[in-house]
Scaffold this motif. Structure first.
Motif, PDB file in Angstrom:
ATOM      1  N   ALA A 270      15.282  -1.908 -10.811  1.00 19.76           N
ATOM      2  CA  ALA A 270      14.389  -2.478  -9.666  1.00 19.76           C
ATOM      3  C   ALA A 270      13.530  -3.625 -10.306  1.00 19.76           C
ATOM      4  N   ASN A 271      12.920  -3.089 -11.227  1.00 21.09           N
ATOM      5  CA  ASN A 271      11.623  -4.031 -13.103  1.00 21.09           C
ATOM      6  C   ASN A 271      12.353  -5.148 -13.129  1.00 21.09           C
ATOM      7  N   PHE A 272      13.682  -4.709 -13.167  1.00 14.91           N
ATOM      8  CA  PHE A 272      14.679  -6.266 -13.772  1.00 14.91           C
ATOM      9  C   PHE A 272      14.531  -7.284 -12.958  1.00 14.91           C
ATOM     10  N   LEU A 273      15.097  -7.053 -11.830  1.00 14.42           N
ATOM     11  CA  LEU A 273      15.150  -7.284 -10.020  1.00 14.42           C
ATOM     12  C   LEU A 273      13.983  -8.200  -9.855  1.00 14.42           C
ATOM     13  N   PHE A 274      12.953  -6.948  -9.691  1.00 16.06           N
ATOM     14  CA  PHE A 274      11.774  -7.981  -8.691  1.00 16.06           C
ATOM     15  C   PHE A 274      11.170  -9.024  -9.816  1.00 16.06           C
ATOM     16  N   ARG A 275      11.047  -9.175 -11.009  1.00 19.22           N
ATOM     17  CA  ARG A 275       9.975  -9.442 -12.571  1.00 19.22           C
ATOM     18  C   ARG A 275      11.341 -11.013 -12.075  1.00 19.22           C
ATOM     19  N   LEU A 276      12.281 -10.838 -11.736  1.00 19.64           N
ATOM     20  CA  LEU A 276      13.541 -12.433 -11.635  1.00 19.64           C
ATOM     21  C   LEU A 276      13.546 -12.454 -10.643  1.00 19.64           C
ATOM     22  N   VAL A 306       3.572  -3.737  -1.903  1.00 17.11           N
ATOM     23  CA  VAL A 306       3.392  -4.517  -1.151  1.00 17.11           C
ATOM     24  C   VAL A 306       4.406  -5.165  -0.509  1.00 17.11           C
ATOM     25  N   LEU A 307       4.731  -6.341  -1.273  1.00 14.46           N
ATOM     26  CA  LEU A 307       5.569  -7.368  -1.047  1.00 14.46           C
ATOM     27  C   LEU A 307       7.667  -6.369  -0.550  1.00 14.46           C
ATOM     28  N   VAL A 308       8.003  -5.264  -1.158  1.00 19.68           N
ATOM     29  CA  VAL A 308       8.785  -5.143  -0.895  1.00 19.68           C
ATOM     30  C   VAL A 308       8.564  -3.206  -0.107  1.00 19.68           C
ATOM     31  N   GLN A 309       8.451  -2.252  -1.084  1.00 19.15           N
ATOM     32  CA  GLN A 309       8.486  -1.258  -0.761  1.00 19.15           C
ATOM     33  C   GLN A 309       7.898  -0.897   1.018  1.00 19.15           C
ATOM     34  N   ASP A 310       6.688  -1.357   1.355  1.00 16.98           N
ATOM     35  CA  ASP A 310       5.710  -1.222   2.297  1.00 16.98           C
ATOM     36  C   ASP A 310       6.465  -1.632   3.653  1.00 16.98           C
ATOM     37  N   VAL A 311       6.992  -3.254   3.355  1.00 15.07           N
ATOM     38  CA  VAL A 311       7.672  -3.641   4.028  1.00 15.07           C
ATOM     39  C   VAL A 311       9.448  -2.823   4.380  1.00 15.07           C
ATOM     40  N   MET A 312       9.987  -2.357   4.010  1.00 17.41           N
ATOM     41  CA  MET A 312      11.302  -1.563   4.304  1.00 17.41           C
ATOM     42  C   MET A 312      11.057  -0.523   4.908  1.00 17.41           C
ATOM     43  N   LYS A 313       9.265   0.023   4.320  1.00 18.31           N
ATOM     44  CA  LYS A 313       9.574   1.664   5.282  1.00 18.31           C
ATOM     45  C   LYS A 313       8.927   0.812   6.590  1.00 18.31           C
ATOM     46  N   LYS A 341      -0.947  -3.702   9.345  1.00 18.13           N
ATOM     47  CA  LYS A 341      -1.444  -3.107   8.744  1.00 18.13           C
ATOM     48  C   LYS A 341      -0.829  -4.128   7.462  1.00 18.13           C
ATOM     49  N   VAL A 342       0.154  -3.268   7.063  1.00 20.70           N
ATOM     50  CA  VAL A 342       1.526  -3.825   6.590  1.00 20.70           C
ATOM     51  C   VAL A 342       1.790  -5.477   5.909  1.00 20.70           C
ATOM     52  N   GLU A 343       1.449  -5.605   7.131  1.00 22.36           N
ATOM     53  CA  GLU A 343       2.285  -7.505   7.538  1.00 22.36           C
ATOM     54  C   GLU A 343       0.390  -7.591   6.646  1.00 22.36           C
ATOM     55  N   ARG A 344      -0.479  -7.884   7.226  1.00 21.97           N
ATOM     56  CA  ARG A 344      -1.781  -8.511   6.888  1.00 21.97           C
ATOM     57  C   ARG A 344      -1.865  -8.349   5.548  1.00 21.97           C
ATOM     58  N   LYS A 345      -1.533  -7.320   4.557  1.00 25.45           N
ATOM     59  CA  LYS A 345      -2.232  -6.471   3.048  1.00 25.45           C
ATOM     60  C   LYS A 345      -0.601  -7.987   2.338  1.00 25.45           C
ATOM     61  N   ARG A 346       0.956  -7.770   3.438  1.00 25.52           N
ATOM     62  CA  ARG A 346       2.231  -8.660   2.300  1.00 25.52           C
ATOM     63  C   ARG A 346       0.882 -10.129   2.863  1.00 25.52           C
ATOM     64  N   ALA A 389       8.213 -18.497   3.449  1.00 29.13           N
ATOM     65  CA  ALA A 389       9.542 -18.667   2.541  1.00 29.13           C
ATOM     66  C   ALA A 389       9.480 -18.284   1.796  1.00 29.13           C
ATOM     67  N   ALA A 390       8.392 -18.101   0.758  1.00 28.02           N
ATOM     68  CA  ALA A 390       8.476 -17.489  -0.584  1.00 28.02           C
ATOM     69  C   ALA A 390       8.926 -16.026  -0.471  1.00 28.02           C
ATOM     70  N   TRP A 391       8.221 -15.144   0.429  1.00 33.72           N
ATOM     71  CA  TRP A 391       8.758 -13.687   0.235  1.00 33.72           C
ATOM     72  C   TRP A 391       9.862 -13.724   0.656  1.00 33.72           C
ATOM     73  N   GLU A 392      10.468 -14.325   1.076  1.00 36.06           N
ATOM     74  CA  GLU A 392      11.796 -13.506   1.670  1.00 36.06           C
ATOM     75  C   GLU A 392      12.654 -13.754   0.631  1.00 36.06           C
ATOM     76  N   PRO A 393      13.117 -14.470  -0.541  1.00 36.98           N
ATOM     77  CA  PRO A 393      13.784 -14.159  -1.471  1.00 36.98           C
ATOM     78  C   PRO A 393      13.469 -12.837  -2.621  1.00 36.98           C
ATOM     79  N   ILE A 394      11.936 -13.198  -2.484  1.00 34.04           N
ATOM     80  CA  ILE A 394      11.550 -11.982  -2.777  1.00 34.04           C
ATOM     81  C   ILE A 394      12.358 -10.233  -2.955  1.00 34.04           C
TER      82      ILE A 394
END
Length: 619
Positions: A270-276, A306-313, A341-346, A389-394
């Motif tokens: 996960a660390n590798f993929l997120f940084r990439l 905030v960008l990945v884990q909370d949104v998937m939950k 709340k999740v959407e606003r933080k994202r 558009a910036a968030w979706e590829p991440i």
């Protein structure tokens, strides 16, 4: 006394009674008599005797009051009061109401059954009144339940979840007919409240309605980030971050020389993929960002949460009103507040990252990136579209790619012989002197088979998000009315024993040889469709086939992987999914034994993120 039909007048039209003391009279005069157990006879004596005989059926107070009224005001008044329901005790009211609802339900089901026969609908899974098959879907994982039903009812059938009707397809032929041949009738997503909020009403490529905006957004991300040409240009970035990940793993194991070498493989990947993913979008390795809306400096792992884990939950939270659209007017504040709340933080974190990017001078150490492309075309997007558009590829690179990588490593750690076969293939092609590179991938057929078999058994998304059938369509020889949802059960297609021998067994050899190379991953052939199919196939498919093979190849080349003994004992009872994707229920804990003392050198000499450029952006 033999009651032929029994109903109080405020629930049913009339009552008919047969009594040993006599019967008859008009239907109006008989209202309420059947429930009481008396009949309207011309003889007052008989009528009074019938009344007294029936009074023990009711509460003592109601019986006394009714008899007193009969004596003081006459039987007509007493029967009239009873007909209005004045003397019906609560228990009797509940029982008769239940009987009324049962009759109504039977009538509805009969009408529904007749309508199905007339409309030539597929077989229907029997369900309960009002809720349909909703409660049955909670018994086990939905994709497994749908697959068990396909074994019983066939490759196409229908279910009801509350007020919504779905048609389920579980064969490659029907999937192709639905997503390719009949695409014009079934092109749009049917989203629940949570995904509607998280995508700001469908403003991401994966969930947007098919049309000009969809085509523009998808063309932008494919041409400038996720397509074959752009991904080839980004190979140096991927290799750099792989080297960083391998060095970190060697350092971690070196700190505990006498240990078993157990590591959290999910965190490593996960660390590798997120940084990439962050580097591809924002052009640099981001340590932290100041978020004014949160009033805090947010670290890399907090950004990931905030960008990945909370949104998937949040994406799997259920709003019961989605199953009963007619009850949408009922508030569900707790659910909505949590998703918003999740959407606003994202949004706050993404906005801060983009603002930070704006402020960086081009002369600073960062690469040309996807965010530059978005900002150069800012006038063509709304603010929501720009942020998403910036968030979706991440999130797509950080979650679905993680799922496939983790399961592949899990299976190799579980099967030493298959892992050794892969290691020997890498050693034969690459040798002992350098790290495997992307140029080697075409010469590693068993590695390719490992990835395809993992995508078959553990499709990142086991069920395609529902599509809305907006006009009547013929599907599999049946007529599907407008308003139904279409669900393609990818898990069912990939685990069909008629097409795959021992489908629950992870066996890469099934993808070797001529037959193994004939799968086009859902473009036209739906036997293997882990990324969906047709025009709405996942935009990130090309990236997966660069990133996942390199993760697995470098990890196996440098380490021998095994499961801790406890996990080996539990291997056959592993559950498969959590959140929106088939993420492993528990993070993969694996023992890594180095095959070499340190990371092998790579073809490229640079060990730091380079200034490689993506191609000139295309509009």
């Amino acid at each position: 006394m033999d009651v032929v039909k029994c109903s109080p007048c405020n629930l049913f039209d009339h009552a008919i009674i047969k009594s040993g003391r006599g019967g008859g009279g008009s239907s109006n005069n008989n209202r309420g008599c059947a429930a009481l157990g008396v009949s309207r006879s011309p003889s007052p004596k008989i009528r009074m005797a019938s009344l007294r005989a029936a009074l023990p059926l009711w509460s003592e107070a109601a019986a006394r009051k009714l008899e007193d009224m009969a004596k003081s005001s006459g039987l007509d008044q007493a029967f009239g009061e009873f007909g209005a329901g004045s003397f019906l005790p609560p228990a009797a009211t509940a029982a008769l109401l239940g009987l009324a609802l049962l009759c109504i339900t039977v009538a509805i089901l009969h009408k529904h059954s007749s309508k199905r026969r007339r409309n030539n609908l597929p077989p229907e899974v029997p369900g309960l009144p009002f809720v349909g098959n909703l409660l049955q879907m909670t018994v086990e994982r939905p994709h497994r339940k749908l697959t068990s039903w396909s074994n019983e009812y066939g490759p196409i059938y229908t279910i009801r979840t509350g007020q919504k009707s779905q048609v389920i397809v579980s064969s490659p032929e029907l999937a192709r007919e639905a997503v390719v041949a009949k695409y014009s009738s079934i092109s749009n997503r049917d989203l629940g409240s949570n995904l509607t909020i998280l995508t700001r009403n469908r403003k991401i490529v994966a969930m947007s309605d098919y049309g000009d905006r969809y085509r523009m957004l998808k063309r932008m991300v494919v041409n400038n980030l996720l397509g074959q040409t752009s991904q080839k240009a980004l190979h140096v970035q991927r290799e750099n971050y792989l080297r960083i990940a391998l060095d970190g793993l060697f350092d971690e194991l070196g700190r505990f020389p006498g240990s078993t070498g157990q590591v959290n493989a999910r965190d490593c990947i996960a660390n590798f993929l997120f940084r990439l993913g962050m580097h591809q979008v924002f052009g640099r390795d981001i340590e932290s960002v100041r978020v004014p809306e949160l009033g805090a400096e947010v670290t890399r792992w907090e950004i990931y949460r905030v960008l990945v884990q909370d949104v998937m939950k949040a994406a799997v939270q259920i709003d019961w009103r989605d199953f009963f659209p007619s009850l949408k007017w009922i508030p569900n504040r707790k659910f909505e507040d949590g998703i918003y709340k999740v959407e606003r933080k994202r949004s706050a974190v993404t906005k801060a990252l983009m603002e930070q990017h704006r402020q960086l001078s081009r002369s600073q150490q960062r690469d040309k990136c996807y965010c530059d492309v978005l900002l150069d075309n800012e006038s063509h997007y709304s603010e929501d579209e720009l942020l998403l558009a910036a968030w979706e590829p991440i999130i797509e690179s950080s979650d679905t790619t993680l799922v496939t990588s983790e399961w592949a490593l899990y299976e190799l750690a579980s099967g030493p012989k298959l892992q050794e076969k892969l290691y020997n293939e890498i050693k034969r092609v690459v040798g002992d002197e350098r790290m495997v590179s992307e140029d080697d991938l075409p010469n590693l057929p068993f590695l390719n088979a490992v990835i395809k078999e993992t995508l078959r058994k553990y499709s990142p998304v086991p069920i395609l998000p529902p599509r809305y059938i907006h006009e009547q369509v013929e599907l599999g020889g049946y007529t599907i009315p407008a308003g139904y949802q279409l669900i393609v059960n990818i898990f069912g297609i990939h685990h069909d024993p008629k097409r795959w021998s021992n489908p629950e067994t992870w066996d890469p050899s099934r993808f070797l040889g001529v037959e193994g190379g004939s799968f086009d991953m859902g473009l036209t052939d739906m036997r293997l469709m882990p990324f969906g199919g047709g025009k709405r196939i996942c935009a990130g498919m090309a990236q997966v086939f660069y990133v996942v093979p390199m993760i697995i190849a470098t990890l196996v080349q440098h380490f021998e992987w095994t499961l801790p003994q406890g996990d080996m004992d539990k291997r056959n009872v592993v559950e498969d999914t959590v959140y929106l994707t088939t993420q492993k229920l528990e993070p993969l804990q694996a023992c890594a034994k180095p095959r070499v003392p340190r990371r092998l050198p790579s073809k490229t000499l640079n060990a730091v993120p380079s200034n490689n450029k993506v191609p000139e952006h295309k509009h």
